[in-house]
Each structure stands twice: as structure tokens, then as C-alpha cells.
Design an enzyme around this catalytic site. Structure first.
Site, PDB file in Angstrom:
ATOM      1  N   PHE A   1     -45.965   1.416   3.263  1.00 24.39           N
ATOM      2  CA  PHE A   1     -45.622   2.689   3.913  1.00 24.39           C
ATOM      3  C   PHE A   1     -46.714   3.717   3.686  1.00 24.39           C
ATOM      4  CE2 PHE A   1     -43.944   3.148  -0.430  1.00 24.39           C
ATOM      5  CZ  PHE A   1     -44.496   4.357  -0.796  1.00 24.39           C
TER       6      PHE A   1
ATOM      7  N   PRO B   1     -44.271   4.232  -6.557  1.00 26.48           N
ATOM      8  CA  PRO B   1     -43.470   4.541  -5.372  1.00 26.48           C
ATOM      9  C   PRO B   1     -42.000   4.188  -5.621  1.00 26.48           C
ATOM     10  CG  PRO B   1     -44.679   2.481  -5.064  1.00 26.48           C
ATOM     11  CD  PRO B   1     -45.063   2.996  -6.415  1.00 26.48           C
TER      12      PRO B   1
ATOM     13  N   HIS C   1     -44.007  -0.990 -11.382  1.00 27.85           N
ATOM     14  CA  HIS C   1     -44.774  -0.734 -10.149  1.00 27.85           C
ATOM     15  C   HIS C   1     -43.963  -0.066  -9.056  1.00 27.85           C
ATOM     16  CE1 HIS C   1     -42.763  -3.880  -7.950  1.00 27.85           C
ATOM     17  NE2 HIS C   1     -43.663  -3.944  -7.004  1.00 27.85           N
TER      18      HIS C   1
ATOM     19  N   LYS D   1     -43.559   3.639   8.707  1.00 26.45           N
ATOM     20  CA  LYS D   1     -43.368   2.243   8.311  1.00 26.45           C
ATOM     21  C   LYS D   1     -43.788   1.320   9.448  1.00 26.45           C
ATOM     22  CE  LYS D   1     -41.029   0.749   5.403  1.00 26.45           C
ATOM     23  NZ  LYS D   1     -41.403   0.237   4.065  1.00 26.45           N
TER      24      LYS D   1
END
Lengths: 136, 487
Positions: free
Chosen positions: B211, B384, B410, B486
Site C-alpha cells: 500500500f 505498518p 514488522h 491499494k
């Protein structure tokens, strides 16, 4: 027939068929059903042949789908019908499909790769079954 | 294979770590260590990810433990969130499955000197322009074309190759893990198929969980470090998550093909074919390492080109240059990679191959590999979350060197399968619900949006709490999304 099954990050594909040839045909249909929203939107306009050598059925299924994925990724070749013949040397297939037309083909998943995790081809009585996971 | 619950024995070591004892399965060379708190425990027991942690403990040469970060979930071979360090001097192996198909998938965070109030009038225009400009989704190619010769140079040089063409600055390199270049790469080992797949994809986002987001800093947790990082409350940032695209996938695929029969040849017994590996010091191992490093260099270039396109979109929408908008890179981290690093193992300094499969390097203050600017703070770690809740900036802490080979989590980690997410809510419903909360979600595929909806992920705040409490990395700032594009 084929169906998807739950895998947390990726997508599982479960295939059942009456013969080994049909199992491989259904697996290929399953792969393109993950890539394209409506498999019926692919027209059998072009034809090509594939030959894949191998004796281990798990690896042969893997190599078959890997080759189709490569042709899609690099040559934008979408496929919709498959006639597969498997013998002691490997696989021969006649494949129908067409090139991607963004106006008609709605894409749903980018399949990164076929994985070896849980890959299994097995004969149960008179029918065949396979499971595999594709990386999304 | 069924998505069964893990039924094994998890022993609680402390508030942040659970152990799978070495006796759990024959063949385990070390125990498993899963870093998680009580809140996350239930979700991690739901699938076979802990079983995968136990399987990885069988890799020859593995040191201390097979580890998993709190965002652990079921992968293929390795679990996602898996960490394993192997010592070549003890017959240690390299495993493509411990890196993953998307070699050098990673994240970068770009700052701006804009604040929430500045962006509000441009919110819709900015997101529309971003969606129109950034190539995303399956089958999309990019504006940057490289012929075979150019691509070979790109693979051999990393991010500096595109920066030398005016697509970024020297400062960008200093703010990229490993300066955007993994030495020891060998582009000649990258197959022509991989080159074909990667030729038109550098500077494209891809699909799946990749993204680009516009985010607002909504919480500063460490004023001192945030100041060094240049982060302020209400600041507008851009987060980019992508990897090495088809080129990297093909390099992994090629390696797994060439590794057929290799474990058997070296007398290595594996519980899962996807864990295929070769000794680091073997022709097969060396070949994979050379190609994997080249693919990692492509990954750095891809994110550099994505960032450059984002900068151009901002410049166009705001009518000012990106430099004038303060669009500096905070940091770029790789979270699917294997690297040769020096670590202390039971008091002895060793060079080990650290596999990070969905895990981020988190070097603390004082680490010699960090650039001068981060030497006194530790490395920025970009985490993220999901498109509805939050993402984080953390900083590497000494606990990571002591417990996890300099590694932290992560991301949020998936809690729901893609199939379940599709049943949970369709794309249009997700889009509307996000819009009601001021988040504009633009996706090429409605199904893709549904599969990536916020509820499909664990709450990233809980994951970050776990790595913070384990002293692997510390909270610096939390960002909330206001727009996402996206594939």
C-alpha cells in the site's frame, strides 16, 4: 472441482477429480480463478501446447502451475481450458485462452508464486485429490 | 492440511516471551521463542504458526532459538514474523523460505512539513491524484522502463543507481537500511525469467498487503527521539509498503527449484519442503545468496521510485517543490531478508546469517552499522498497522541484540484469512466505513480491499506493546491513516 480453503496470509486451493489428468486441469482452472474475477470472461481464442517432464506427481503439479503463472505474469496469457495427458515421463497439455484485455478481464489477486508448503497429490480410492497454497 | 489450532506446550518465560521446548519435536536443535503478551497469545494459538517455529528449529547451524515476533501468523515454511540465525562455521544453512518470495519487502516513511490542517482542503484531490499516478494492482506496469543492461546495473548497485539518475538524493541513501545496497550481490545469477518479470515493474506498488498511505502523527511517545527523527504531532507523512515485485518472487521460485534434492544431498532432513535450504558454504547456497542480494537491491530501488512518484504528486497538488514541502525520507527498512551480521552468541562474537521473514532489523544506539544521525538514538523502525487504525515509528533497543539478533516485529500480523475477511465485509462496505472515519481508501480491486480490511489484522497497538515491553524496540510515534491506495 476445486475450492479455496483458509490460510491466514495466503490462499489454499483444494482440488478433487476422477482422474489424474482432470485433477491437473482443475488445478489450472483454480489458479486462474484466483487471478481473474470471472473465469468465464476468458475466451478460448488462442491455443498453445506445453510439455513438462517429471515423475514426482507433487513436483509435476507444482511445475505445471508455475509454468502457467509465468506465462500469465510475463506474457499476460490468461487461460480457461486445459486438456492434460500425464504419462510416465511427465505431462502434455493443450491450453486455450487469450491475452489480457483490461476492458473485459477483472483481476482480483496477484499470485506471487505457488508454494511447496503442504503440497500434496494423493489417490483416494478411485479419485484424486490435491492441496496447495499460493502466495498472494 | 487443515487450519488446526496449535496443541503443543507453550511455556511462559516472562511477560513477553513463550518457549516451545526443544523436546517438543524430535529433530529440534534449539527451542522456539515466541515474543508475545497474554493478549496476543490466543490469536497465535489459532493456527499452525507455532508448529512452523518448531520446524525452523531443525535447520542445521541454528543459534540460540527459532524465534517469532508478536505479529506471528501462519506462513509457508517459516511462519510470518519468523527469525532464525545460522552459523556457517557450524554447518549453518541459508533458506529461501526464511526470506520469502517477496525478497526485501519493506517499508519506508516519508515526512513532510505539512500538518493536518494544511492537508484537509486537498485531501480528496491528493488521494485521487495519488491513485491515478502510482501504478498499483496486478498486471500494472510502471512508467520507468529498464532494459536488460540497465536492470543488471540496477541490481548490482541498489538505490544509488536510480538516485544517480536524479530520482532522489544522497540523503535518501543515508536514510535507507544498508544505504540501499547489499554488497556481495551477483546480478548474473538472476535468471532471465526474473529479469523479464521485473523489467517493467520497478516503481510499482503491486497488490496483496502492499500500500501507500497518507498518515497523520497522532501521538508522540518519546519527545527526544521524535525530535531527532524530525517527527511532530499532527505532521503529515507518507508510508510506502512494497518489495521486489515479480523479480524477487522469481528469484525465490528459481532457488526453490534448484534446491530440489539439495537438502538430501547434504544429509539435511526437513519436515516441510518449503524449508528447503543449502549450507551457506555450498555452491547452491552461494548462488542463492548472490541472486537474493541482487533482488534486495531491486526492492530498495522500487521503494525509492515509489517515493519519488509520491513526492511528485504532492508537488503537483500543493504547487510547490517536494523539497519545499520537506518530503524527506525518515527511514527505509527491509522486513523479508537474510543478512550476514555480527552478533554475540553465548558470550562469543560470531558472524551469523540472520533470516528475517516478516521481521525488522532494530539496531540500538551505538551500533556501528547505523549512520551518524541515528548513532545516538538507535535505528528508526517503521511498523505498518492496518488501513483503519494505526502505524508506528519505533526505535531499536539493546534488548534486540540480547534476545532476537537485533530484530523486532514488522506489522500487525493477520488475524483473519483472506477468505474469512471476504465473508466478514465486502469491499464497498469497508470503503464506506473508512470514509465515515475520514479515511479515503482507493483500491483497484474491491475484493483486495475486503481482504485487507482493518478487522483482518491484529491490533497493531498490542503488537507494538509486546515489542516495547520486551525491550526489542521502543515507541516513538503513532500515526493514523487518512488515505490509502491499494492494488
Amino acid at each position: 472441482m476445486f475450492e479455496t480453503f483458509d490460510h491466514t496470509a495466503d490462499m489454499g486451493l483444494r482440488i478433487q477429480a476422477d482422474s489424474l489428468n482432470q485433477l491437473f486441469e482443475q488445478a489450472a482452472l483454480g489458479l486462474f480463478s484466483l487471478i481473474v474475477k470471472d473465469i468465464n470472461s476468458i475466451a478460448p481464442k488462442e491455443q498453445f501446447q506445453l510439455t513438462i517432464a517429471g515423475t514426482d506427481l507433487d513436483y509435476l503439479l507444482f511445475d505445471w502451475l508455475r509454468e502457467l503463472l509465468y506465462r500469465w505474469e510475463v506474457h499476460q496469457q490468461l487461460c480457461c481450458s486445459f486438456q492434460v495427458t500425464i504419462d510416465k515421463n511427465g505431462l502434455q497439455a493443450t491450453i486455450h485462452g487469450e491475452s489480457l484485455d483490461p476492458a473485459r478481464h477483472s483481476l482480483v489477486h496477484e499470485v506471487k508464486a505457488i508454494t511447496y508448503h503442504g503440497l500434496e497429490v494423493k489417490q483416494i480410492g478411485n479419485s484424486w485429490e490435491a492441496e496447495l497454497i499460493v502466495d498472494i | 492440511m487443515k487450519k488446526d489450532e496449535f496443541k503443543g506446550n507453550l511455556q511462559k518465560i516472562d511477560t513477553c516471551c513463550y518457549r516451545i521446548p526443544q523436546s517438543y519435536k524430535p529433530g529440534m536443535l534449539v527451542p522456539g521463542h515466541i515474543f508475545a503478551n497474554d493478549i496476543l497469545l490466543e490469536s497465535l494459538m489459532k493456527d499452525q504458526a507455532p508448529e512452523q517455529v518448531a520446524n525452523v528449529a531443525m535447520l542445521p547451524g541454528i543459534q540460540i532459538a527459532s524465534m517469532a515476533m508478536p505479529d506471528i501468523h501462519w506462513g509457508y515454511g517459516f511462519c510470518i514474523g519468523g527469525v532464525a540465525a545460522t552459523d556457517p562455521e557450524e554447518g549453518g544453512v541459508i533458506s529461501p523460505g526464511g526470506v520469502g518470495y517477496d525478497i526485501n519487502c519493506g517499508v519506508r516513511l516519508v515526512k513532510t512539513n505539512l500538518f493536518f490542517k494544511d492537508i484537509q482542503p486537498y485531501h480528496h484531490t491528493l488521494m485521487q491524484q495519488m491513485f491515478k499516478t502510482i501504478p498499483a494492482g496486478t498486471g500494472r506496469t510502471g512508467d520507468y522502463k529498464f532494459d536488460v543492461n540497465e536492470l543488471t546495473h540496477l541490481l548490482g548497485k541498489g538505490a544509488s543507481y536510480v538516485i544517480d539518475r536524479g530520482l532522489g538524493t544522497a540523503e535518501d541513501l543515508a536514510h535507507t537500511e544498508a544505504n540501499g545496497f547489499i554488497d556481495g550481490c551477483d546480478p548474473s545469477l538472476v535468471s532471465s525469467r526474473a529479469i523479464e518479470r521485473g523489467a517493467n515493474q520497478c516503481g510499482t506498488l503491486g497488490s496483496g498487503n502492499h500500500f501507500m498511505e497518507v498518515q497523520i502523527v497522532d501521538q508522540i511517545c518519546d519527545e527526544t527521539v521524535a525530535k531527532t527523527f524530525g517527527l511532530q504531532k499532527d505532521m503529515v507523512c507518507v508510508m510506502i509498503h512494497s518489495g521486489s515485485r515479480g523479480l524477487g518472487y522469481q528469484v525465490c521460485d528459481d532457488a526453490l527449484l534448484s534446491f530440489r534434492g539439495v537438502p538430501e544431498r547434504y544429509g539435511i532432513e526437513l519436515p516441510d519442503r518449503q524449508l528447503a535450504c543449502a549450507p551457506v558454504d555450498s555452491p547452491e547456497g552461494r548462488k542463492y545468496i548472490g541472486a537474493m542480494r541482487a533482488a534486495a537491491n531491486y526492492g530498495f530501488c522500487n521503494r525509492q521510485l515509489l517515493m519519488q512518484q509520491a513526492r511528485e504528486v504532492f508537488a503537483r497538488v500543493f504547487g510547490r517543490s517536494w523539497q519545499d514541502l520537506g518530503m524527506e525520507l525518515l527511514y527505509d527498512v527491509a522486513h523479508n531478508i537474510a543478512k550476514l551480521e555480527e552478533h554475540t552468541v553465548y558470550g562469543k562474537k560470531k558472524k551469523v546469517w540472520v533470516h528475517r521473514k516478516g521481521a525488522t532489523r532494530a539496531f540500538p544506539a551505538g551500533h556501528p552499522e547505523l549512520p551518524e544521525i541515528f548513532r545516538h538514538t538507535g535505528q528508526p523502525v517503521i511498523i505498518p498497522g492496518d488501513m483503519g487504525r494505526a502505524s508506528w515509528v519505533l526505535v531499536g533497543m539493546p534488548g534486540s541484540m540480547e534476545k532476537t539478533f537485533g530484530t523486532t516485529c514488522h506489522g500487525a500480523g493477520r488475524a483473519m484469512s483472506r477468505k474469512m475477511a471476504l465473508k466478514h465485509a465486502p469491499g464497498q462496505v469497508v470503503k464506506k466505513a473508512l470514509a465515515e472515519r475520514g479515511i479515503l481508501a482507493l483500491a483497484q480491486s474491491a475484493a483486495g480491499l475486503a481482504e485487507e480490511q482493518p478487522d483482518a489484522y491484529k491490533n497493531v497497538d498490542h503488537v507494538v506493546d509486546a515489542v516495547h515491553d520486551a525491550n526489542l524496540s521502543r515507541k516513538v510515534a503513532r500515526m493514523r491513516p487518512i488515505g490509502v491506495i491499494k492494488g
